[in-house]
Design a protein around this motif. Sequence first.
Motif, PDB file in Angstrom:
ATOM      1  N   ILE A 105       0.861  -1.185   0.000  1.00 43.02           N
ATOM      2  CA  ILE A 105       0.000   0.000   0.000  1.00 43.02           C
ATOM      3  C   ILE A 105       0.891   1.226   0.000  1.00 43.02           C
ATOM      4  N   ARG A 106       0.642   2.116  -0.946  1.00 45.09           N
ATOM      5  CA  ARG A 106       1.451   3.328  -1.070  1.00 45.09           C
ATOM      6  C   ARG A 106       0.538   4.540  -0.960  1.00 45.09           C
ATOM      7  N   GLY A 107       1.028   5.579  -0.317  1.00 47.12           N
ATOM      8  CA  GLY A 107       0.265   6.815  -0.188  1.00 47.12           C
ATOM      9  C   GLY A 107       0.933   7.738   0.809  1.00 47.12           C
ATOM     10  N   GLU A 108       0.536   8.997   0.752  1.00 43.71           N
ATOM     11  CA  GLU A 108       1.088   9.996   1.655  1.00 43.71           C
ATOM     12  C   GLU A 108       0.706   9.677   3.095  1.00 43.71           C
ATOM     13  N   SER A 109       1.413  10.289   4.042  1.00 43.44           N
ATOM     14  CA  SER A 109       1.076  10.138   5.457  1.00 43.44           C
ATOM     15  C   SER A 109      -0.349  10.618   5.678  1.00 43.44           C
ATOM     16  N   GLY A 110      -1.076   9.878   6.491  1.00 41.80           N
ATOM     17  CA  GLY A 110      -2.430  10.281   6.849  1.00 41.80           C
ATOM     18  C   GLY A 110      -3.510   9.864   5.867  1.00 41.80           C
ATOM     19  N   THR A 111      -3.168   9.085   4.836  1.00 38.72           N
ATOM     20  CA  THR A 111      -4.179   8.699   3.851  1.00 38.72           C
ATOM     21  C   THR A 111      -4.943   7.439   4.236  1.00 38.72           C
ATOM     22  N   GLY A 112      -4.554   6.775   5.301  1.00 37.02           N
ATOM     23  CA  GLY A 112      -5.303   5.611   5.758  1.00 37.02           C
ATOM     24  C   GLY A 112      -4.741   4.283   5.298  1.00 37.02           C
ATOM     25  N   LYS A 113      -3.425   4.194   5.183  1.00 35.60           N
ATOM     26  CA  LYS A 113      -2.815   2.939   4.728  1.00 35.60           C
ATOM     27  C   LYS A 113      -3.099   1.800   5.717  1.00 35.60           C
ATOM     28  N   GLU A 114      -2.997   2.086   7.007  1.00 39.47           N
ATOM     29  CA  GLU A 114      -3.279   1.029   7.990  1.00 39.47           C
ATOM     30  C   GLU A 114      -4.752   0.666   7.990  1.00 39.47           C
ATOM     31  N   VAL A 115      -5.621   1.631   7.769  1.00 41.73           N
ATOM     32  CA  VAL A 115      -7.058   1.356   7.707  1.00 41.73           C
ATOM     33  C   VAL A 115      -7.341   0.408   6.536  1.00 41.73           C
ATOM     34  N   PHE A 116      -6.706   0.663   5.393  1.00 43.71           N
ATOM     35  CA  PHE A 116      -6.840  -0.232   4.242  1.00 43.71           C
ATOM     36  C   PHE A 116      -6.350  -1.630   4.604  1.00 43.71           C
ATOM     37  N   ALA A 117      -5.194  -1.703   5.249  1.00 46.36           N
ATOM     38  CA  ALA A 117      -4.632  -3.000   5.621  1.00 46.36           C
ATOM     39  C   ALA A 117      -5.574  -3.746   6.568  1.00 46.36           C
ATOM     40  N   ARG A 118      -6.143  -3.043   7.534  1.00 46.92           N
ATOM     41  CA  ARG A 118      -7.081  -3.680   8.478  1.00 46.92           C
ATOM     42  C   ARG A 118      -8.336  -4.172   7.755  1.00 46.92           C
ATOM     43  N   ALA A 119      -8.811  -3.383   6.792  1.00 48.15           N
ATOM     44  CA  ALA A 119     -10.004  -3.783   6.039  1.00 48.15           C
ATOM     45  C   ALA A 119      -9.712  -5.015   5.187  1.00 48.15           C
ATOM     46  N   ILE A 120      -8.536  -5.065   4.578  1.00 51.04           N
ATOM     47  CA  ILE A 120      -8.149  -6.244   3.790  1.00 51.04           C
ATOM     48  C   ILE A 120      -8.104  -7.467   4.697  1.00 51.04           C
ATOM     49  N   HIS A 121      -7.503  -7.312   5.860  1.00 49.50           N
ATOM     50  CA  HIS A 121      -7.431  -8.434   6.812  1.00 49.50           C
ATOM     51  C   HIS A 121      -8.842  -8.883   7.226  1.00 49.50           C
ATOM     52  N   ALA A 122      -9.706  -7.927   7.534  1.00 50.89           N
ATOM     53  CA  ALA A 122     -11.069  -8.259   7.977  1.00 50.89           C
ATOM     54  C   ALA A 122     -11.855  -8.981   6.877  1.00 50.89           C
TER      55      ALA A 122
ATOM     56  N   ASN B  99       5.187   5.616   2.512  1.00 51.18           N
ATOM     57  CA  ASN B  99       4.933   6.910   1.877  1.00 51.18           C
ATOM     58  C   ASN B  99       6.187   7.360   1.135  1.00 51.18           C
ATOM     59  N   GLU B 100       7.214   6.502   1.147  1.00 51.80           N
ATOM     60  CA  GLU B 100       8.476   6.790   0.459  1.00 51.80           C
ATOM     61  C   GLU B 100       8.368   6.402  -1.010  1.00 51.80           C
TER      62      GLU B 100
ATOM     63  N   ILE C 191      -1.315  -1.144  -4.165  1.00 49.52           N
ATOM     64  CA  ILE C 191      -2.502  -0.286  -4.017  1.00 49.52           C
ATOM     65  C   ILE C 191      -2.004   1.130  -3.776  1.00 49.52           C
ATOM     66  N   HIS C 192      -2.466   2.047  -4.576  1.00 46.41           N
ATOM     67  CA  HIS C 192      -2.087   3.452  -4.415  1.00 46.41           C
ATOM     68  C   HIS C 192      -3.293   4.215  -3.876  1.00 46.41           C
ATOM     69  N   ILE C 193      -3.090   4.858  -2.738  1.00 45.17           N
ATOM     70  CA  ILE C 193      -4.153   5.656  -2.115  1.00 45.17           C
ATOM     71  C   ILE C 193      -3.896   7.116  -2.445  1.00 45.17           C
ATOM     72  N   PRO C 194      -4.890   7.797  -2.996  1.00 41.29           N
ATOM     73  CA  PRO C 194      -4.671   9.197  -3.357  1.00 41.29           C
ATOM     74  C   PRO C 194      -4.544  10.091  -2.119  1.00 41.29           C
ATOM     75  N   PRO C 195      -3.902  11.239  -2.278  1.00 38.41           N
ATOM     76  CA  PRO C 195      -3.822  12.190  -1.156  1.00 38.41           C
ATOM     77  C   PRO C 195      -5.235  12.623  -0.718  1.00 38.41           C
ATOM     78  N   LEU C 196      -5.387  12.960   0.546  1.00 36.47           N
ATOM     79  CA  LEU C 196      -6.693  13.373   1.065  1.00 36.47           C
ATOM     80  C   LEU C 196      -7.253  14.588   0.334  1.00 36.47           C
ATOM     81  N   ARG C 197      -6.365  15.471  -0.126  1.00 42.34           N
ATOM     82  CA  ARG C 197      -6.831  16.676  -0.825  1.00 42.34           C
ATOM     83  C   ARG C 197      -7.553  16.331  -2.116  1.00 42.34           C
ATOM     84  N   GLU C 198      -7.369  15.121  -2.600  1.00 42.30           N
ATOM     85  CA  GLU C 198      -8.049  14.691  -3.813  1.00 42.30           C
ATOM     86  C   GLU C 198      -9.330  13.935  -3.511  1.00 42.30           C
TER      87      GLU C 198
END
Length: 186
Positions: free
Chosen positions: A39-56, A154-155, A179-186
């Motif tokens: 999972i790739r994305g800027e800080s604060g975009t919810g990468k861990e939330v995505f990971a938890r949802a995938i696990h669930a 996020n690197e 998986i690429h998560i867009p920045p929150l501003r988008e």
Amino acid sequence: SIAHANPMTFADFVGQNPVIRQAILFSQKIAKTNSIVSIRGESGTGKEVFARAIHAASDRKGPFVPVNCAALPENLLESELFGYMGGSFTGAKKDGKPGLFQLADGGTIFLDEIGEMPVSIQAKMLRVIEGRSLRPLGGTVEMPIDSRIITASNENLEQMVEQKLFREDLYYRINVLPIHIPPLRE
């Protein structure tokens, strides 16, 4: 924390951006596989939330075990990830300690900020991925592991590979389902 009282699901996501909707649909499709997810994305975009949802949404019955690779110094990260045998180093518990991969048995290990993982540990991580087993510090026997790996960063890992800061072979091993998560501003 290893246990999570209220697991995140894909229903918890908000946003109508087509890129985030596509990321959610892709994540739902791959959730039941055992493949490594990056999972790739800027800080604060919810990468861990995505990971938890995938696990669930997966069929994995074991726990979700998050690890912040940037938060632990190199010597601690190695013993935390892979565990250790009793007496393997000064200050080690007499009976040893299981690693986070072992605690995630049957579940998912989430390696957050994998780009911050020291190169020496990257080599050991590659062996774990390729062999689906690990050897605890001070141990002589390989132990099989059954934990799905989800990484996040996020690197710019591609740039880090070019600069020899991240192993190219590990990059290709973890970039199976990106998986690429867009920045929150988008």
